[in-house]
Design a protein around this motif. Structure first.
Motif, PDB file in Angstrom:
ATOM      1  N   SER A 255      -3.372   1.476  -1.752  1.00 33.14           N
ATOM      2  CA  SER A 255      -2.278   0.561  -1.436  1.00 33.14           C
ATOM      3  C   SER A 255      -2.640  -0.877  -1.792  1.00 33.14           C
ATOM      4  CB  SER A 255      -1.947   0.666   0.056  1.00 33.14           C
ATOM      5  OG  SER A 255      -0.977  -0.282   0.438  1.00 33.14           O
ATOM      6  N   VAL A 256      -3.874  -1.265  -1.508  1.00 28.83           N
ATOM      7  CA  VAL A 256      -4.308  -2.629  -1.840  1.00 28.83           C
ATOM      8  C   VAL A 256      -4.319  -2.838  -3.344  1.00 28.83           C
ATOM      9  CG1 VAL A 256      -6.259  -4.221  -1.774  1.00 28.83           C
ATOM     10  CG2 VAL A 256      -5.632  -2.931   0.281  1.00 28.83           C
TER      11      VAL A 256
ATOM     12  N   ASP B 111      -0.938  -3.321  -4.865  1.00 26.88           N
ATOM     13  CA  ASP B 111      -0.310  -4.606  -4.571  1.00 26.88           C
ATOM     14  C   ASP B 111      -0.886  -5.768  -5.370  1.00 26.88           C
ATOM     15  OD1 ASP B 111       1.451  -3.502  -2.786  1.00 26.88           O
ATOM     16  OD2 ASP B 111       0.207  -3.920  -1.009  1.00 26.88           O
TER      17      ASP B 111
ATOM     18  N   GLY C 270      -1.594  -4.733 -10.894  1.00 24.68           N
ATOM     19  CA  GLY C 270      -1.572  -3.334 -10.540  1.00 24.68           C
ATOM     20  C   GLY C 270      -2.931  -2.670 -10.537  1.00 24.68           C
TER      21      GLY C 270
END
Length: 208
Positions: A199-200, A203, A207
């Motif tokens: 997820s990190v 974000d 990308g």
């Protein structure tokens, strides 16, 4: 001691409930520490001392918060770090909690495990058995420095698993063992870490 610890945890829980920022599943520590209200984050001017200790050699780094009131309480608190980003995110809370306890006459010790944080050691030397021994070494050092007979342990996340194993081996058992959302299923914990990492990365501006 128990009242101070649980009042601090209750304050964090209340802050999380009122925060508009949703927490990722299983990522309650990160959400909690980001949401601590300013009053709880006010660092005091209480004294603290950096220490080196360990097994055969002093490879472990710690910060001792001596009891600031007299007479000091006949017990102390050992704060056992979680790992990775959870350790980074809980650092400020542990500092504030240690100051609060010290101000109430309860000495505290925060420390880094072998091959983590400010402690010595290479990554390949780190393993659960070694970290269990580190918890025992930290407990022994805190007892030796303060002269107390009762030490309570606070252990969040993966530190909870270490603390349970260490308590079974300890020459002197902890008076109270406080487990904060302990890791009890290793595979699920690893899946969670991988999901958070993905997820990190997703974000990031490029990308990842």
């Amino acid at each position: 001691v128990r009242r101070l610890i649980f009042e601090s945890l209750s304050q964090i829980a209340a802050a999380v409930e009122s925060s508009p920022r949703p927490a990722a599943s299983g990522d309650s520590l990160s959400a909690a520490v980001h949401a601590v209200p300013p009053a709880a984050n006010a660092l005091s001017d209480l004294s603290m001392t950096t220490v080196r200790f360990g097994h055969a050699e002093p490879s472990l780094y710690g910060v001792l918060h001596p009891a600031s009131s007299r007479p000091a309480r006949a017990r102390a608190v050992l704060l056992c770090n979680p790992f990775g980003q959870e350790a980074v995110r809980i650092h400020r809370f542990f500092r504030v909690l240690a100051d609060d306890l010290a101000g109430a006459g309860v000495a505290c010790l925060r420390f880094d495990y072998h091959a983590s944080g400010e402690s010595l050691g290479d990554d390949h030397e780190a393993d659960l058995d070694r970290w269990v021994r580190d918890v025992l070494a930290a407990d022994a050092h805190l007892r030796q420095r303060t002269g107390v007979q009762e030490v309570d342990w606070l252990a969040p996340r993966l530190a909870g698993a270490l603390a349970v194993r260490a308590s079974a081996q300890a020459p002197q058992r902890p008076g109270q063992l406080v487990l904060w959302e302990p890791v009890v299923w290793g595979a699920r914990y690893v899946d969670h870490l991988l999901a958070v990492h993905a997820s990190v990365v997703a974000d990031l501006p490029d990308g990842g």
